[in-house]
Design a protein around this motif. Structure first.
Motif, PDB file in Angstrom:
ATOM      1  N   ASP A 154     -48.426   0.889   0.649  1.00 51.04           N
ATOM      2  CA  ASP A 154     -48.811   1.265  -0.706  1.00 51.04           C
ATOM      3  C   ASP A 154     -48.358   0.114  -1.603  1.00 51.04           C
ATOM      4  O   ASP A 154     -47.188   0.012  -1.964  1.00 51.04           O
ATOM      5  CB  ASP A 154     -48.130   2.581  -1.099  1.00 51.04           C
ATOM      6  CG  ASP A 154     -48.547   3.061  -2.483  1.00 51.04           C
ATOM      7  OD1 ASP A 154     -48.908   2.211  -3.320  1.00 51.04           O
ATOM      8  OD2 ASP A 154     -48.502   4.278  -2.724  1.00 51.04           O
ATOM      9  N   PHE A 155     -49.283  -0.776  -1.950  1.00 49.30           N
ATOM     10  CA  PHE A 155     -48.898  -1.997  -2.651  1.00 49.30           C
ATOM     11  C   PHE A 155     -48.385  -1.720  -4.055  1.00 49.30           C
ATOM     12  O   PHE A 155     -47.515  -2.436  -4.567  1.00 49.30           O
ATOM     13  CB  PHE A 155     -50.072  -2.976  -2.686  1.00 49.30           C
ATOM     14  CG  PHE A 155     -50.389  -3.569  -1.339  1.00 49.30           C
ATOM     15  CD1 PHE A 155     -49.572  -4.536  -0.789  1.00 49.30           C
ATOM     16  CD2 PHE A 155     -51.480  -3.129  -0.615  1.00 49.30           C
ATOM     17  CE1 PHE A 155     -49.839  -5.065   0.460  1.00 49.30           C
ATOM     18  CE2 PHE A 155     -51.761  -3.651   0.632  1.00 49.30           C
ATOM     19  CZ  PHE A 155     -50.939  -4.617   1.170  1.00 49.30           C
ATOM     20  N   GLU A 158     -43.503  -1.610  -7.472  1.00 47.96           N
ATOM     21  CA  GLU A 158     -42.559  -0.817  -8.262  1.00 47.96           C
ATOM     22  C   GLU A 158     -41.144  -0.938  -7.704  1.00 47.96           C
ATOM     23  O   GLU A 158     -40.172  -1.064  -8.453  1.00 47.96           O
ATOM     24  CB  GLU A 158     -42.999   0.653  -8.261  1.00 47.96           C
ATOM     25  CG  GLU A 158     -42.080   1.567  -9.058  1.00 47.96           C
ATOM     26  CD  GLU A 158     -42.521   3.017  -9.002  1.00 47.96           C
ATOM     27  OE1 GLU A 158     -41.738   3.892  -9.426  1.00 47.96           O
ATOM     28  OE2 GLU A 158     -43.645   3.288  -8.517  1.00 47.96           O
ATOM     29  N   LYS A 159     -41.032  -0.913  -6.374  1.00 44.46           N
ATOM     30  CA  LYS A 159     -39.723  -1.032  -5.749  1.00 44.46           C
ATOM     31  C   LYS A 159     -39.107  -2.394  -6.040  1.00 44.46           C
ATOM     32  O   LYS A 159     -37.905  -2.518  -6.261  1.00 44.46           O
ATOM     33  CB  LYS A 159     -39.854  -0.816  -4.240  1.00 44.46           C
ATOM     34  CG  LYS A 159     -38.525  -0.649  -3.522  1.00 44.46           C
ATOM     35  CD  LYS A 159     -38.730  -0.244  -2.071  1.00 44.46           C
ATOM     36  CE  LYS A 159     -37.395  -0.031  -1.372  1.00 44.46           C
ATOM     37  NZ  LYS A 159     -37.554   0.365   0.048  1.00 44.46           N
ATOM     38  N   PHE A 160     -39.938  -3.418  -6.058  1.00 43.89           N
ATOM     39  CA  PHE A 160     -39.462  -4.763  -6.380  1.00 43.89           C
ATOM     40  C   PHE A 160     -38.961  -4.823  -7.819  1.00 43.89           C
ATOM     41  O   PHE A 160     -37.903  -5.384  -8.103  1.00 43.89           O
ATOM     42  CB  PHE A 160     -40.585  -5.775  -6.171  1.00 43.89           C
ATOM     43  CG  PHE A 160     -40.249  -7.172  -6.625  1.00 43.89           C
ATOM     44  CD1 PHE A 160     -39.502  -8.021  -5.822  1.00 43.89           C
ATOM     45  CD2 PHE A 160     -40.706  -7.643  -7.846  1.00 43.89           C
ATOM     46  CE1 PHE A 160     -39.197  -9.307  -6.239  1.00 43.89           C
ATOM     47  CE2 PHE A 160     -40.405  -8.927  -8.268  1.00 43.89           C
ATOM     48  CZ  PHE A 160     -39.650  -9.765  -7.458  1.00 43.89           C
ATOM     49  N   ASP A 161     -39.720  -4.240  -8.742  1.00 41.69           N
ATOM     50  CA  ASP A 161     -39.382  -4.303 -10.164  1.00 41.69           C
ATOM     51  C   ASP A 161     -38.086  -3.565 -10.488  1.00 41.69           C
ATOM     52  O   ASP A 161     -37.371  -3.924 -11.427  1.00 41.69           O
ATOM     53  CB  ASP A 161     -40.522  -3.725 -11.004  1.00 41.69           C
ATOM     54  CG  ASP A 161     -41.760  -4.616 -10.989  1.00 41.69           C
ATOM     55  OD1 ASP A 161     -41.617  -5.823 -10.738  1.00 41.69           O
ATOM     56  OD2 ASP A 161     -42.875  -4.094 -11.212  1.00 41.69           O
ATOM     57  N   THR A 162     -37.785  -2.515  -9.708  1.00 41.85           N
ATOM     58  CA  THR A 162     -36.627  -1.681 -10.028  1.00 41.85           C
ATOM     59  C   THR A 162     -35.437  -1.905  -9.089  1.00 41.85           C
ATOM     60  O   THR A 162     -34.381  -1.305  -9.286  1.00 41.85           O
ATOM     61  CB  THR A 162     -37.014  -0.189  -9.981  1.00 41.85           C
ATOM     62  OG1 THR A 162     -37.509   0.136  -8.669  1.00 41.85           O
ATOM     63  CG2 THR A 162     -38.099   0.108 -11.012  1.00 41.85           C
ATOM     64  N   ARG A 213     -37.413  -8.907   2.764  1.00 46.76           N
ATOM     65  CA  ARG A 213     -37.937  -7.920   3.709  1.00 46.76           C
ATOM     66  C   ARG A 213     -39.443  -8.110   3.905  1.00 46.76           C
ATOM     67  O   ARG A 213     -39.941  -8.072   5.036  1.00 46.76           O
ATOM     68  CB  ARG A 213     -37.658  -6.507   3.200  1.00 46.76           C
ATOM     69  CG  ARG A 213     -36.203  -6.081   3.332  1.00 46.76           C
ATOM     70  CD  ARG A 213     -35.982  -4.729   2.708  1.00 46.76           C
ATOM     71  NE  ARG A 213     -34.607  -4.263   2.917  1.00 46.76           N
ATOM     72  CZ  ARG A 213     -34.058  -3.258   2.267  1.00 46.76           C
ATOM     73  NH1 ARG A 213     -34.749  -2.601   1.356  1.00 46.76           N
ATOM     74  NH2 ARG A 213     -32.813  -2.897   2.526  1.00 46.76           N
ATOM     75  N   LEU A 214     -40.156  -8.310   2.809  1.00 43.12           N
ATOM     76  CA  LEU A 214     -41.601  -8.497   2.918  1.00 43.12           C
ATOM     77  C   LEU A 214     -41.907  -9.807   3.641  1.00 43.12           C
ATOM     78  O   LEU A 214     -42.823  -9.871   4.469  1.00 43.12           O
ATOM     79  CB  LEU A 214     -42.231  -8.494   1.525  1.00 43.12           C
ATOM     80  CG  LEU A 214     -43.758  -8.675   1.477  1.00 43.12           C
ATOM     81  CD1 LEU A 214     -44.461  -7.624   2.335  1.00 43.12           C
ATOM     82  CD2 LEU A 214     -44.257  -8.623   0.032  1.00 43.12           C
ATOM     83  N   GLU A 227     -40.209 -13.775  -8.869  1.00 41.87           N
ATOM     84  CA  GLU A 227     -41.327 -12.893  -9.236  1.00 41.87           C
ATOM     85  C   GLU A 227     -42.659 -13.452  -8.744  1.00 41.87           C
ATOM     86  O   GLU A 227     -43.472 -12.723  -8.163  1.00 41.87           O
ATOM     87  CB  GLU A 227     -41.367 -12.688 -10.756  1.00 41.87           C
ATOM     88  CG  GLU A 227     -40.286 -11.786 -11.302  1.00 41.87           C
ATOM     89  CD  GLU A 227     -38.947 -12.501 -11.461  1.00 41.87           C
ATOM     90  OE1 GLU A 227     -38.924 -13.764 -11.321  1.00 41.87           O
ATOM     91  OE2 GLU A 227     -37.925 -11.816 -11.702  1.00 41.87           O
ATOM     92  N   ALA A 228     -42.878 -14.755  -8.956  1.00 44.23           N
ATOM     93  CA  ALA A 228     -44.123 -15.380  -8.508  1.00 44.23           C
ATOM     94  C   ALA A 228     -44.201 -15.399  -6.982  1.00 44.23           C
ATOM     95  O   ALA A 228     -45.275 -15.198  -6.400  1.00 44.23           O
ATOM     96  CB  ALA A 228     -44.222 -16.798  -9.069  1.00 44.23           C
ATOM     97  N   PHE A 229     -43.064 -15.628  -6.333  1.00 43.84           N
ATOM     98  CA  PHE A 229     -43.023 -15.651  -4.875  1.00 43.84           C
ATOM     99  C   PHE A 229     -43.388 -14.283  -4.303  1.00 43.84           C
ATOM    100  O   PHE A 229     -44.210 -14.175  -3.382  1.00 43.84           O
ATOM    101  CB  PHE A 229     -41.623 -16.064  -4.421  1.00 43.84           C
ATOM    102  CG  PHE A 229     -41.436 -16.141  -2.933  1.00 43.84           C
ATOM    103  CD1 PHE A 229     -42.265 -16.932  -2.148  1.00 43.84           C
ATOM    104  CD2 PHE A 229     -40.415 -15.440  -2.309  1.00 43.84           C
ATOM    105  CE1 PHE A 229     -42.083 -17.016  -0.771  1.00 43.84           C
ATOM    106  CE2 PHE A 229     -40.218 -15.510  -0.939  1.00 43.84           C
ATOM    107  CZ  PHE A 229     -41.059 -16.296  -0.171  1.00 43.84           C
ATOM    108  N   PHE A 230     -42.804 -13.240  -4.858  1.00 42.72           N
ATOM    109  CA  PHE A 230     -43.091 -11.892  -4.371  1.00 42.72           C
ATOM    110  C   PHE A 230     -44.558 -11.526  -4.626  1.00 42.72           C
ATOM    111  O   PHE A 230     -45.214 -10.942  -3.757  1.00 42.72           O
ATOM    112  CB  PHE A 230     -42.177 -10.881  -5.060  1.00 42.72           C
ATOM    113  CG  PHE A 230     -42.337  -9.479  -4.547  1.00 42.72           C
ATOM    114  CD1 PHE A 230     -41.741  -9.093  -3.361  1.00 42.72           C
ATOM    115  CD2 PHE A 230     -43.091  -8.549  -5.238  1.00 42.72           C
ATOM    116  CE1 PHE A 230     -41.884  -7.801  -2.872  1.00 42.72           C
ATOM    117  CE2 PHE A 230     -43.246  -7.256  -4.763  1.00 42.72           C
ATOM    118  CZ  PHE A 230     -42.637  -6.886  -3.583  1.00 42.72           C
TER     119      PHE A 230
END
Length: 353
Positions: A165-166, A171-175, A184-185, A225-228
């Motif tokens: 679920d992208f 959302e998980k990254f942002d918080t 992990r990704l 942020e750009a990398f993710f």
């Protein structure tokens, strides 16, 4: 560091190091060396605002949170990650060398902390050989020598890239812990790409794209942020790539042969594409039924038979869009793929998957 470490361990063990230095007659020198390694590593943690004492004293969820914060700080860059893992590996090896000497109890809390952090970092990295990864800490992480517990609950989320679920991932990254989520990704994509390229060599451009992303991030061209964001886009594209076989009405191994025969040339009509699909099925069936015998890659006559079968079946089934040059190139590439992917006797990377 490792040159000194190997020398110390070799001398302590009575090995011949080829140096003029006298052998260590008891563990005192090795204990002092461990004291130095631990101090250096704890100082390294402090430089990154990681309070080792606070983590050791914490309990329960507080400890889990502090460990997560520490890991986030230690994986800021690949260089920082490698440097910490090298320090942790050195401390672990010397600690194990002095066991079961009572002097080890002085270092247990720090060495266990250092190694638990290293273990957590490694758990996010690609695992081509998990046994090799765990070898460095398996003895140390015997909790019987640790005066304090280090809870490491299993992460219930096991991500299958085809079912990500992208939106939730973003959302998980942002918080959450940004570098931890990106790591992990990245590890997931590394494992996925390795498998995907092995099953279909025409996907190598995805692997090149992935490596370019990592190189750009490590050089400072991308912030976290750009990398993710770029990793997520790559994950989405890989998910889309996996669905193509289904839409084409092909199995994974048929799709690999089809891609080899159609990428990057020639241009084909829909009717010709269907003709090539039929050739893929016929070729694989013929090879499996008659040519891919056990250890065929080790037998010259068997290899020749496989190569000949590829040329004969393609020559009799491919549309006229394949001129002689393209035909020969496709035969070469397809033979290399079959050689790499099929061991014979029913064994292949597809059967393993």
């Amino acid at each position: 560091m490792f040159r000194n470490l190997q020398k110390a361990l070799a001398i302590y063990g009575g090995g011949n190091t080829g140096t003029e230095e006298p052998p260590i007659r008891d563990k005192s020198d090795l204990v002092e060396y461990l004291r130095h390694l631990v101090a250096v590593t704890v100082a390294y943690l402090a430089e990154r605002k990681i309070d080792a004492a606070a983590i050791k004293q914490a309990r329960g969820l507080e400890k889990v949170a502090l460990l997560a914060d520490a890991v986030e700080a230690l994986i800021e860059t690949d260089e920082a990650k490698r440097e910490y893992l090298a320090k942790a590996r050195a401390a672990s090896r010397v600690y194990k060398a002095i066991l079961p000497d009572p002097a080890s109890s002085e270092f247990s809390p720090d060495v266990v902390l250092i190694s638990v952090l290293a273990e957590r970092i490694r758990s996010m990295m690609p695992k081509p050989d998990i046994k090799a990864i765990m070898q460095d800490v398996e003895d140390l992480l015997d909790r019987s020598v640790a005066p304090i517990p280090y809870e490491t609950p299993d992460d219930p989320e096991v991500i299958d890239i085809s079912q990500i679920d992208f939106d939730k991932l973003r959302e998980k990254f942002d918080t959450g812990k940004k570098r931890t989520e990106a790591e992990r990704l990245r590890a997931l994509l590394n494992q996925k790409l390795t498998a995907m390229v092995a099953r279909n060599p025409t996907r190598a451009d995805f692997l090149e794209r992935f490596q370019n992303l990592i190189d750009s991030y490590n050089s400072g061209s991308h912030n976290i942020e750009a990398f993710f964001k770029a990793l997520v886009k790559l994950a989405e594209d890989l998910s889309e790539e996996e669905q193509k076989a289904v839409r084409e009405g092909l199995s994974e191994e048929e799709k690999a042969v089809f891609d080899i025969l159609t990428k990057p040339e020639p241009e084909l009509s829909d009717k010709e594409r269907d003709q090539v699909k039929a050739v893929c099925r016929d070729l694989l069936q013929a090879l499996k039924d008659e040519k891919l015998v056990i250890d065929w890659t080790k037998k010259e006559t068997a290899r020749g038979a496989v190569r000949q079968a590829i040329e004969v079946i393609l020559d009799g089934g491919l549309p006229d869009a394949y001129d002689e040059t393209v035909f020969n190139t496709k035969c070469d590439t397809l033979y290399r793929h079959v050689f790499d992917a099929y061991q014979g006797g029913g064994e292949s990377i597809y059967a393993a998957a």
